[in-house]
Design a protein around this motif. Structure first.
Motif, PDB file in Angstrom:
ATOM      1  N   LYS A 144       2.327   2.367  -3.260  1.00  0.00           N
ATOM      2  CA  LYS A 144       1.350   2.924  -4.202  1.00  0.00           C
ATOM      3  C   LYS A 144       0.878   4.319  -3.799  1.00  0.00           C
ATOM      4  O   LYS A 144       0.094   4.935  -4.524  1.00  0.00           O
ATOM      5  CB  LYS A 144       0.148   1.991  -4.306  1.00  0.00           C
ATOM      6  N   HIS A 145       1.340   4.822  -2.655  1.00  0.00           N
ATOM      7  CA  HIS A 145       0.882   6.115  -2.150  1.00  0.00           C
ATOM      8  C   HIS A 145       2.041   6.999  -1.683  1.00  0.00           C
ATOM      9  O   HIS A 145       2.122   7.375  -0.505  1.00  0.00           O
ATOM     10  CB  HIS A 145      -0.135   5.909  -1.026  1.00  0.00           C
TER      11      HIS A 145
ATOM     12  N   TYR B  69       0.831  -1.200   0.000  1.00  0.00           N
ATOM     13  CA  TYR B  69       0.000   0.000   0.000  1.00  0.00           C
ATOM     14  C   TYR B  69       0.871   1.257   0.000  1.00  0.00           C
ATOM     15  O   TYR B  69       0.641   2.190  -0.766  1.00  0.00           O
ATOM     16  CB  TYR B  69      -0.919  -0.002   1.218  1.00  0.00           C
ATOM     17  N   GLN B  70       1.887   1.253   0.852  1.00  0.00           N
ATOM     18  CA  GLN B  70       2.752   2.425   0.937  1.00  0.00           C
ATOM     19  C   GLN B  70       3.430   2.722  -0.392  1.00  0.00           C
ATOM     20  O   GLN B  70       3.544   3.884  -0.785  1.00  0.00           O
ATOM     21  CB  GLN B  70       3.796   2.219   2.038  1.00  0.00           C
TER      22      GLN B  70
ATOM     23  N   GLU C 126       2.352  10.020  -2.039  1.00  0.00           N
ATOM     24  CA  GLU C 126       1.849  11.309  -1.566  1.00  0.00           C
ATOM     25  C   GLU C 126       1.619  11.289  -0.046  1.00  0.00           C
ATOM     26  O   GLU C 126       1.596  12.338   0.594  1.00  0.00           O
ATOM     27  CB  GLU C 126       0.556  11.698  -2.303  1.00  0.00           C
ATOM     28  N   ILE C 127       1.447  10.109   0.522  1.00  0.00           N
ATOM     29  CA  ILE C 127       1.252   9.970   1.964  1.00  0.00           C
ATOM     30  C   ILE C 127       2.582   9.727   2.663  1.00  0.00           C
ATOM     31  O   ILE C 127       2.907  10.362   3.660  1.00  0.00           O
ATOM     32  CB  ILE C 127       0.290   8.801   2.277  1.00  0.00           C
TER      33      ILE C 127
ATOM     34  N   TYR D 212       0.174  10.008   7.442  1.00  0.00           N
ATOM     35  CA  TYR D 212      -0.166   8.631   7.778  1.00  0.00           C
ATOM     36  C   TYR D 212      -1.258   8.584   8.838  1.00  0.00           C
ATOM     37  O   TYR D 212      -2.236   7.846   8.705  1.00  0.00           O
ATOM     38  CB  TYR D 212       1.084   7.888   8.267  1.00  0.00           C
TER      39      TYR D 212
ATOM     40  N   GLN E  48      -4.602   9.405   7.318  1.00  0.00           N
ATOM     41  CA  GLN E  48      -5.086   8.488   6.287  1.00  0.00           C
ATOM     42  C   GLN E  48      -5.463   7.106   6.817  1.00  0.00           C
ATOM     43  O   GLN E  48      -6.310   6.437   6.251  1.00  0.00           O
ATOM     44  CB  GLN E  48      -4.024   8.302   5.194  1.00  0.00           C
TER      45      GLN E  48
END
Length: 129
Positions: free
Chosen positions: A40-41, A37-38, A43-44, A84, A87
């Motif tokens: 793919k993100h 997940y990280q 921006e977070i 983080y 989100q």
């Protein structure tokens, strides 16, 4: 100035695969948390690089684990943690924390610690990266 965050803990060798799966795919094994997940993100998660290692301990049924998150600055570190926290769904965090605590050896967690790189101490060999 570059910053790293580290933590270290122990896992029973018998739980190695379960813990690795949790780290990579999250508590529901659906990539809704964890490193997949990280990745793919971005921006977070504002780190420039994250890595996780493990090593078996001789004459023990346990192994050491640790991670290093590398940030380009303290601002990136703070921004990443703020993002983080805003989100992460609470139910996911509770499940992730519960599974981690079940798989980690009790009282083995050390950290997290935040370290700042000292000027003039970085050597990189470009042909080795």
């Amino acid at each position: 100035m570059p910053v790293i965050e580290t933590a270290q803990w122990r896992v029973k060798k018998a739980n190695h695969d379960k813990f690795l799966n949790l780290v990579v795919h999250g508590p529901y094994n659906d990539d809704s948390m964890g490193l997949t997940y990280q990745s793919k993100h971005p921006e977070i998660y504002r780190y420039a690089k994250t890595r996780t290692w493990s090593r078996p301990l001789d004459d023990s049924d346990e192994e050491d684990w640790f991670f290093i998150d590398e940030y380009n600055s303290m601002d990136d570190y703070h921004e990443s943690h703020k993002n983080y926290a805003s989100q992460a769904e609470e139910v996911h965090m509770e499940k992730m924390t519960k599974l981690q605590s079940e798989l980690m050896v009790p009282d083995s967690l050390q950290g997290p610690y935040v370290w700042e790189e000292q000027p003039g101490t970085n050597i990189q060999f470009a042909d080795r990266l």
